[in-house]
Write a protein that holds these residues in place. Sequence first.
Motif, short mmCIF file in Angstrom:
data_model
loop_
_atom_site.label_atom_id
_atom_site.label_comp_id
_atom_site.label_asym_id
_atom_site.label_seq_id
_atom_site.Cartn_x
_atom_site.Cartn_y
_atom_site.Cartn_z
N TYR A 1 0.83 -1.20 0.00
CA TYR A 1 0.00 0.00 0.00
C TYR A 1 0.85 1.24 0.00
CZ TYR A 1 -3.61 -3.31 1.30
OH TYR A 1 -4.46 -4.36 1.33
N LEU A 2 2.00 1.16 0.63
CA LEU A 2 2.88 2.32 0.74
C LEU A 2 3.41 2.77 -0.62
CD1 LEU A 2 4.38 4.30 2.55
CD2 LEU A 2 6.17 2.57 2.86
N LYS B 1 2.20 1.71 -3.78
CA LYS B 1 1.28 1.64 -4.91
C LYS B 1 0.83 3.03 -5.36
CE LYS B 1 -1.52 -1.85 -6.80
NZ LYS B 1 -2.14 -3.17 -6.59
N VAL C 1 -1.58 5.37 -6.74
CA VAL C 1 -3.02 5.43 -6.96
C VAL C 1 -3.64 6.78 -6.61
CG1 VAL C 1 -3.32 2.96 -6.56
CG2 VAL C 1 -3.47 4.56 -4.64
N ILE C 2 -2.82 7.73 -6.19
CA ILE C 2 -3.36 8.99 -5.69
C ILE C 2 -3.17 10.11 -6.70
CG2 ILE C 2 -3.33 10.59 -3.75
CD1 ILE C 2 -2.01 8.43 -2.07
N THR C 3 -4.24 10.75 -7.08
CA THR C 3 -4.16 11.83 -8.08
C THR C 3 -3.60 13.11 -7.46
OG1 THR C 3 -6.49 12.24 -7.64
CG2 THR C 3 -5.97 10.97 -9.59
N ILE D 1 -5.44 15.24 -4.68
CA ILE D 1 -5.38 14.68 -3.33
C ILE D 1 -3.99 14.90 -2.73
CG2 ILE D 1 -5.73 12.62 -1.94
CD1 ILE D 1 -8.21 13.13 -3.38
N GLU E 1 -3.63 18.37 -1.48
CA GLU E 1 -4.43 18.43 -0.27
C GLU E 1 -3.64 17.89 0.93
OE1 GLU E 1 -8.14 16.02 0.33
OE2 GLU E 1 -8.87 17.34 -1.25
N MET E 2 -3.02 16.73 0.72
CA MET E 2 -2.34 16.04 1.82
C MET E 2 -1.01 16.67 2.18
SD MET E 2 -3.14 12.04 0.87
CE MET E 2 -2.50 11.35 2.40
N THR F 1 -2.08 7.52 -15.60
CA THR F 1 -3.24 6.78 -16.07
C THR F 1 -3.14 6.69 -17.59
OG1 THR F 1 -4.61 8.72 -16.44
CG2 THR F 1 -4.63 7.79 -14.23
N GLU F 2 -4.04 5.96 -18.16
CA GLU F 2 -4.05 5.81 -19.61
C GLU F 2 -4.10 7.17 -20.32
OE1 GLU F 2 -6.94 3.49 -22.06
OE2 GLU F 2 -6.45 1.95 -20.59
N LYS G 1 -0.28 9.67 -11.04
CA LYS G 1 -0.70 8.88 -9.88
C LYS G 1 0.47 8.70 -8.92
CE LYS G 1 -1.86 5.36 -12.40
NZ LYS G 1 -2.33 4.01 -12.82
N PHE H 1 1.59 6.68 -1.33
CA PHE H 1 1.73 7.25 0.01
C PHE H 1 3.20 7.58 0.27
CE2 PHE H 1 -2.38 5.11 0.92
CZ PHE H 1 -3.03 6.19 1.50
N LYS I 1 4.96 11.29 1.41
CA LYS I 1 5.95 11.54 2.46
C LYS I 1 7.21 12.17 1.88
CE LYS I 1 6.73 8.27 5.46
NZ LYS I 1 6.94 6.94 6.10
N TYR J 1 -2.60 3.18 6.02
CA TYR J 1 -2.69 3.24 4.56
C TYR J 1 -3.86 2.45 4.04
CZ TYR J 1 2.05 4.96 5.02
OH TYR J 1 3.15 5.69 5.37
N VAL K 1 -8.32 8.00 -0.22
CA VAL K 1 -7.55 8.90 -1.08
C VAL K 1 -7.64 8.55 -2.56
CG1 VAL K 1 -5.87 9.42 0.72
CG2 VAL K 1 -5.49 7.49 -0.83
N ILE K 2 -8.40 7.51 -2.89
CA ILE K 2 -8.40 7.03 -4.27
C ILE K 2 -9.69 7.44 -4.98
CG2 ILE K 2 -8.13 4.98 -5.71
CD1 ILE K 2 -6.90 3.56 -3.30
N THR K 3 -9.54 8.11 -6.10
CA THR K 3 -10.72 8.57 -6.84
C THR K 3 -11.37 7.42 -7.61
OG1 THR K 3 -9.19 9.26 -8.57
CG2 THR K 3 -9.99 10.97 -7.07
N ILE L 1 -9.67 5.48 -10.62
CA ILE L 1 -8.65 4.51 -10.23
C ILE L 1 -9.31 3.26 -9.67
CG2 ILE L 1 -6.58 4.16 -8.87
CD1 ILE L 1 -6.08 6.43 -10.61
N GLU M 1 -10.58 1.08 -12.36
CA GLU M 1 -9.40 0.48 -12.97
C GLU M 1 -8.92 -0.73 -12.17
OE1 GLU M 1 -5.46 2.56 -13.21
OE2 GLU M 1 -6.60 3.85 -14.57
N MET M 2 -8.85 -0.55 -10.87
CA MET M 2 -8.31 -1.60 -10.00
C MET M 2 -9.27 -2.75 -9.77
SD MET M 2 -6.32 0.69 -7.11
CE MET M 2 -5.48 -0.68 -6.31
N PHE N 1 -7.86 1.61 0.13
CA PHE N 1 -7.48 0.30 -0.35
C PHE N 1 -8.43 -0.76 0.21
CE2 PHE N 1 -3.24 2.25 -1.07
CZ PHE N 1 -3.04 1.79 -2.36
#
Lengths: 91, 91
Positions: free
Chosen positions: A7-8, A10, A12-14, A17, A20-21, A43-44, A49, A52, A56, B7, B12-14, B17, B20-21, B52
């Motif tokens: 998860y760390l 991967k 996947v975050i646009t 976001i 924002e974070m 993305t395609e 993307k 996490f 950081k 995590y 956080v995932i739109t 995505i 897609e997943m 996730f």
Amino acid sequence: MINNYSYLYKKVITIGIVTEMTGLSARQVRYYEEKNLVFPKRTESGRRKYSFFDIKLLMDIAEKIKRGIQIDDIRMKLMNRENWEENMNVL
Amino acid sequence: MINNYSYLYKKVITIGIVTEMTGLSARQVRYYEEKNLVFPKRTESGRRKYSFFDIKLLMDIAEKIKRGIQIDDIRMKLMNRENWEENMNVL
DNA sequence: CGTGTAAGGAATTCTGACACG
DNA sequence: CGTGTAAGGAATTCTGACACG
């Protein structure tokens, strides 16, 4: 071991976001990519993307810049980190 | 303990995505929310954000539906899971 | 050097509704 | 019941460029 980090790393975050974070601007985030400090997937259709880990990392980078360290120097430091390769490659 | 899952549960995932997943359609994903099976957060402007954990959940749900289980029954089962409350609330 | 911004276009997402069944 | 789709609008993201310095 590897699984714990799935998860760390991967991506996947646009970018919305991410700003924002992290509190950074999209401009900053894209610029750090241009300078090879972060490596978002796409993305395609070409949207960035992030992971996490990238979040950081970006905060870490921004903090160093604020302290006057130059981007080229920051990259040098980063490239010595053990998880660097991993960060660049993981889906 | 709680930190290990940060995590996993962070939303956080739109939805693009997510489709897609998971391989599901946006319609399906939104419908499962309407039926209270998943609980995305929203961005300021109203865009859905998933975790996730939600991804896994959605695939689980879709699989059960394919096997003929009704949504109401799926929700019943889900509500008994120990991590259910956590899933609903975590930022 | 690192970041802001205006510009124009393309891709994404949202809701409510009609359809099938 | 669960899902597809067309509709119109709003928010997001992309790139390349000019600006400051």
